[in-house]
Enzyme design. Structure first.
Site, short mmCIF file in Angstrom:
data_model
loop_
_atom_site.label_atom_id
_atom_site.label_comp_id
_atom_site.label_asym_id
_atom_site.label_seq_id
_atom_site.Cartn_x
_atom_site.Cartn_y
_atom_site.Cartn_z
N ARG A 75 -1.19 8.30 5.47
CA ARG A 75 -2.44 7.89 5.70
C ARG A 75 -2.23 6.88 6.96
O ARG A 75 -1.72 5.74 6.70
CB ARG A 75 -3.07 7.39 4.55
N GLY A 117 -7.34 6.89 7.16
CA GLY A 117 -8.08 7.59 6.11
C GLY A 117 -9.24 8.16 6.30
O GLY A 117 -10.34 8.44 5.45
N HIS A 118 -9.49 8.53 7.45
CA HIS A 118 -10.73 9.15 7.95
C HIS A 118 -10.78 10.61 7.73
O HIS A 118 -11.82 11.62 7.95
CB HIS A 118 -11.30 8.95 9.49
N CYS A 172 -15.69 5.64 16.62
CA CYS A 172 -15.63 4.82 15.31
C CYS A 172 -14.49 3.72 15.39
O CYS A 172 -13.21 4.27 15.39
CB CYS A 172 -15.58 5.91 14.14
N GLY A 194 -3.97 9.48 12.62
CA GLY A 194 -4.63 10.98 12.62
C GLY A 194 -5.38 11.34 13.77
O GLY A 194 -5.42 12.37 14.23
N ASN A 224 -9.72 17.73 14.30
CA ASN A 224 -9.86 16.40 13.70
C ASN A 224 -11.40 16.52 12.58
O ASN A 224 -11.43 15.48 12.13
CB ASN A 224 -10.16 15.52 14.68
N TYR A 225 -12.05 17.31 13.00
CA TYR A 225 -13.17 17.64 11.92
C TYR A 225 -12.57 18.73 10.91
O TYR A 225 -13.31 19.68 10.78
CB TYR A 225 -14.34 17.99 12.76
P1 FDA Z 1 -6.12 9.87 8.14
O1 FDA Z 1 -5.42 8.59 7.75
O2 FDA Z 1 -6.96 10.27 7.05
O3 FDA Z 1 -5.30 11.02 8.84
C1 FDA Z 1 -5.79 12.15 9.15
C2 FDA Z 1 -4.67 13.18 9.10
O4 FDA Z 1 -3.42 12.82 9.85
C3 FDA Z 1 -3.88 13.57 7.68
O5 FDA Z 1 -3.52 14.85 7.50
C4 FDA Z 1 -2.92 12.39 7.59
O6 FDA Z 1 -1.91 12.67 6.82
C5 FDA Z 1 -2.32 12.74 9.01
N1 FDA Z 1 -1.75 11.44 9.62
C6 FDA Z 1 -2.24 10.05 9.46
N2 FDA Z 1 -1.28 9.07 10.09
C7 FDA Z 1 -0.36 10.18 10.44
C8 FDA Z 1 0.75 9.58 11.27
N3 FDA Z 1 0.93 8.33 11.62
N4 FDA Z 1 1.75 10.60 11.41
C9 FDA Z 1 1.45 12.00 11.08
N5 FDA Z 1 0.26 12.30 10.23
C10 FDA Z 1 -0.54 11.36 10.09
N6 FDA Z 1 -12.80 11.85 15.77
C11 FDA Z 1 -12.52 11.74 17.36
O7 FDA Z 1 -12.23 12.55 17.93
N7 FDA Z 1 -13.87 10.88 17.90
C12 FDA Z 1 -14.42 10.35 16.91
O8 FDA Z 1 -15.54 9.55 17.67
C13 FDA Z 1 -14.48 10.28 15.60
N8 FDA Z 1 -15.26 9.39 14.78
C14 FDA Z 1 -15.12 9.43 13.53
C15 FDA Z 1 -16.02 8.87 12.69
C16 FDA Z 1 -15.74 8.85 11.20
C17 FDA Z 1 -16.84 7.86 10.41
C18 FDA Z 1 -15.01 9.65 10.57
C19 FDA Z 1 -14.94 9.83 9.19
C20 FDA Z 1 -14.17 10.58 11.73
C21 FDA Z 1 -14.11 10.49 12.79
N9 FDA Z 1 -13.28 11.33 13.73
C22 FDA Z 1 -13.62 11.21 15.29
C23 FDA Z 1 -12.57 12.20 13.15
C24 FDA Z 1 -11.07 11.43 13.08
O9 FDA Z 1 -10.48 11.78 14.25
C25 FDA Z 1 -10.15 12.47 12.33
O10 FDA Z 1 -10.48 12.09 10.67
C26 FDA Z 1 -8.76 11.67 12.10
O11 FDA Z 1 -7.95 12.57 11.91
C27 FDA Z 1 -8.75 10.43 11.36
O12 FDA Z 1 -7.50 9.74 11.54
P2 FDA Z 1 -7.10 8.52 10.52
O13 FDA Z 1 -5.80 8.22 10.73
O14 FDA Z 1 -8.09 7.35 10.41
O15 FDA Z 1 -7.05 9.44 9.34
#
Ligand code: FDA
Length: 537
Positions: A103, A106-107, A172, A179, A476-477
């Site tokens: 994580r 966490g999105h 965001c 992610g 990513n969605y």
């Molecule tokens: P999170 O930590 O939940 O990881 C997402 C996935 O990637 C999971 O499978 C995780 O295990 C894996 N992962 C995380 N870190 C990793 C690492 N270091 N190495 C390998 N795998 C890893 N998208 C976009 O393109 N443009 C935008 O403007 C937005 N805006 C937006 C707003 C809101 C409110 C949300 C909920 C989501 C978005 N998104 C977005 C979508 C976003 O890009 C997508 O959910 C990403 O995967 C989120 O990355 P996080 O690290 O926050 O999520």
């Protein structure tokens, strides 16, 4: 004694071995293993018995849909402070068969970075919140950013050093770099510079064997796969080296809202003929939803909110929009000039006078306490007026502000990058990307099912108007409706091919080949990770 049958204790031992269950408290042996590698390591491990466990878990849950008592929880949360901690976690997870969910921010739309659809899965959350250092180097226009950093932190650190450099990533601020870049990453600069993943120069990754790799040592195949081929699949990304891009010191952000009574249908329809052909300096997004009717009590209408960003001042924008999209009627009072970093706050919905430091706030939530589900599509031919009229009917079926569509303009640089350049394939030929989304605050399965069914109905309705064979989707969605692996992430190549082609089109097979080469035992996996070829049953 009858030696023809193993004794009962031996049977139990065999059973335990076959199931891979090493103890009634698997984390105890996992912890012993961690301590064996580093005697101080347990201070960064939070078991369910720890009083901070729940608050730590919840602090990065960005979709409250997966924050209920019924949501499967990790056995423990591991918050590494240095790379060696991750190496130890990988070794011990392998030895004790505890699945890792990484994580960053966490999105994840389906909560897969901190949960699973399988209640019986034994897994840990490896939370990268402590690995978020960012080093910006203005002369070389590059930065190294650790995966646990948020987009807001990155944008702030760039703005601290330069008002004319930026990074083309999401809107965001709390989205994590781990992610975001693993799945592509689009934002207001996509028509000018492409995606975040298009602008990665190098990366530090730990693979399933615990090896620390950079671009040279991982090779071009793995380096290709990690830039958009999905998270939690090829290894753990520790840091990205990114290319910073030039932006003017002043950009212009505008919002124009129109309801049905103000000709919204015709303007949105016309928008489709203009938006991918505008100069690359313009990004355009339209948010469509149902709102209270401003001129008629107790009635609703549809509102189209046109949000745009122009890389330049108002003086340049207004005459250009008057010439190319007069139907919108853009006026100076709809627009505000600001720095590019401030425009992120504007698009994220912050009040205009918010300090730039708001970008550093990891606790804000774009969706508040609302649960949500999103789906995605790509539009290649303009939707006819009658198609929009049907969308309005769908939007009126749900409550005000609970369901909507977000249309984001493509064209420009996105059309110039070949589909196979990185795993993200949605390039030339797309006018815009669509996100269909439902939000709700009510608790309970019945309420959730109502909104989920509504969203699935909207998605079904969109079928004739969006891409086909495959019906494309943005990785990513994440949307588990379009297909998934088994609950523990066990993949089946043939099944995965259907949702894999939606996300990656013809790049799916290359992703499978890379996965097979770097992680044949499928150590890193989740319900939508790329399976290795050995999974072909
Ligand atoms: P999170 O930590 O939940 O990881 C997402 C996935 O990637 C999971 O499978 C995780 O295990 C894996 N992962 C995380 N870190 C990793 C690492 N270091 N190495 C390998 N795998 C890893 N998208 C976009 O393109 N443009 C935008 O403007 C937005 N805006 C937006 C707003 C809101 C409110 C949300 C909920 C989501 C978005 N998104 C977005 C979508 C976003 O890009 C997508 O959910 C990403 O995967 C989120 O990355 P996080 O690290 O926050 O999520």
């Amino acid at each position: 004694m009858d030696t023809a049958h193993p004794s009962f204790p031996i049977l139990v031992a065999l059973f335990v071995l076959l199931l891979g269950v090493t103890s009634s408290q698997p984390y105890e042996e996992f912890l012993q293993c961690l301590e064996f590698h580093d005697s101080n390591i347990t201070s960064i491990v939070y078991t369910r018995a720890n009083s901070s466990f729940s608050s730590l878990l919840e602090s990065s849950i960005r979709n409250p849909r997966f924050d209920t008592s019924a949501t499967p929880k990790p056995l423990l949360i591991f918050t590494p402070r240095q790379i060696s901690h991750i190496e130890s976690a990988i070794r011990c997870s392998r030895a004790h068969r505890i699945q890792i969910r990484v994580r960053s921010g966490g999105h994840d739309y389906e909560g897969l970075s901190y949960s699973t659809i399988s209640p019986s899965l034994t897994f840990l959350v490896l939370d990268l919140r402590n690995l978020r250092a960012i080093q910006v180097d203005v002369p070389s226009k590059t930065a190294w950013a650790q995966a646990g950093a948020t987009l807001g932190e990155l944008y702030y650190r760039i703005a601290e050093k330069s008002s004319i450099l930026a990074f083309p990533s999401g809107i965001c601020p709390t989205v994590g770099l781990g992610g975001q870049i693993s799945g592509g990453g689009w934002g207001t600069l996509l028509r000018k510079y492409g995606l975040a993943a298009d602008n990665v120069l190098d990366a530090t990754v730990i693979d399933a064997k615990g090896r620390i790799l950079n671009r040279a040592s991982m090779g071009e195949d793995l380096f290709w796969a990690i830039r958009g081929g999905g998270g939690n699949t090829f290894g753990i990304v520790i840091a990205w080296k990114i290319k910073l891009v030039p932006v003017p010191a002043t950009v212009t952000a505008c919002t124009v809202t129109r309801t049905l009574e103000q000709n919204a249908t015709e303007i949105v329809h016309r928008w489709q003929y203009v938006v991918d052909k505008l100069p690359n300096d313009v990004f355009f997004m339209v948010v469509l939803n149902s709102v209270a009717n401003p001129v008629q009590a107790n009635a609703t209408t549809i509102q189209a909110s046109f949000n745009s960003l122009y890389l330049g001042g108002i003086e340049g924008l207004i005459p250009m929009m008057d010439a190319k999209f007069p139907d919108l009627g853009l006026r100076r009072e709809n627009c505000v000039e600001m720095s590019w970093a401030k425009s992120i706050l504007y698009f994220a919905g912050f009040p205009l006078n918010s300090p730039l430091e708001s970008l550093l706030d990891r606790t804000i939530s774009a969706t508040g306490s609302a649960k949500f589900k999103g789906k995605s599509d790509y539009v290649k031919e303009p939707i006819p007026i009658s198609g929009f009229e049907g969308i309005w009917e769908k939007l009126k079926e749900v409550g005000v502000q609970t369901g909507g569509l977000i249309l984001a303009s493509y064209g420009g640089k996105m059309s110039e990058i070949p589909e196979s350049s990185i795993p993200f394939p949605h390039r030339a030929g797309n006018i815009y990307q669509v996100e269909e989304v439902a939000f709700w605050v009510e608790d309970g399965v019945e309420a959730a099912d109502g909104y989920l069914n509504w969203l699935r109905g909207l998605y079904e309705y969109m079928t004739p108007y969006v891409s086909k064979n495959p019906r494309e989707a943005y990785a990513n969605y994440r949307d588990l409706d379009i297909g998934r692996n088994g609950g523990g992430g066990e993949g089946d190549y043939r099944r995965a091919r259907s949702w894999g082609s939606s996300y990656y089109k013809n790049n799916f097979d290359r992703l499978v080949r890379v996965k097979t080469a770097v992680d044949p035992a499928n150590f890193f996996r989740n319900e939508q990770s790329i399976p290795p070829l050995s999974s072909w049953r």
